[in-house]
Design a protein around this motif. Structure first.
Motif: not given
Length: 175
Positions: A46, A48, A106, A109, A111, A128-129, A134
């Motif tokens: 993952f 950003d 996940i 996207g 959650c 993620m939030k 991702a």
């Protein structure tokens, strides 16, 4: 309590790998997960929207984290979410089990709910939030691992490393 450990990585030739493995085989045990000469590892990494994890890794930033979902057998559906932290040359890893339904959510996207019993999952969900964390890449490779209880020593040889940006194919037979 999670302990930090030292990790060193080196590029070596196939001939050197064979020589080193034959020497270690006489003084160390094979990893308990290993059946035969090696085992497969597949990880979904993952990052950003700015690719901060990749940039920090490449720059050698002293304190950094990377988030990944890992499986040793895609057909089994057994997965772990891991957060690997580097600090002052030491590494530690925290993890929790992850179900296939959670993985599916996940990957798109969506959650899952926060879970007070799984702080590792909560850290990923928060990223993620808040920062757009991702799935970005799948990395797959074969590993031969040797362990020794004295000093918690672990030596691994990784080879046949491949990558894919098709993150939805994480549990497919072939990528």
């Amino acid at each position: 309590m999670v302990e930090y450990r030292v990790e060193k990585k080196y590029l070596v030739s196939d001939m050197d790998l064979t020589l080193l493995a034959s020497r270690l085989d006489g003084v160390m045990e094979k990893d308990i997960h290993q059946q035969g000469g090696c085992y497969q590892i597949r990880s979904l990494y993952f990052d950003d929207f700015r690719d901060s994890c990749l940039e920090e890794n490449d720059a050698g930033v002293d304190y950094r984290k990377k988030y990944r979902i890992r499986t040793y057998d895609p057909a089994s559906g057994i997965m772990k979410l891991e957060i690997k932290e580097k600090k002052s040359g030491f590494t530690k890893k925290t993890s929790c089990s992850l179900g296939s339904e959670e993985l599916s959510r996940i990957q798109v996207g969506d959650c899952p709910e926060f879970d007070s019993n799984r702080p590792t999952l909560n850290q990923l969900l928060l990223q993620m939030k808040c920062s757009g964390m991702a799935p970005k890449a799948i990395i797959s490779y074969e590993r031969t691992a040797f362990v020794h209880p004295t000093g918690n020593v672990r030596i691994t040889f990784d080879r046949n490393i491949s990558a894919s940006a098709c993150c939805g194919a994480f549990l497919d037979d072939t990528i």
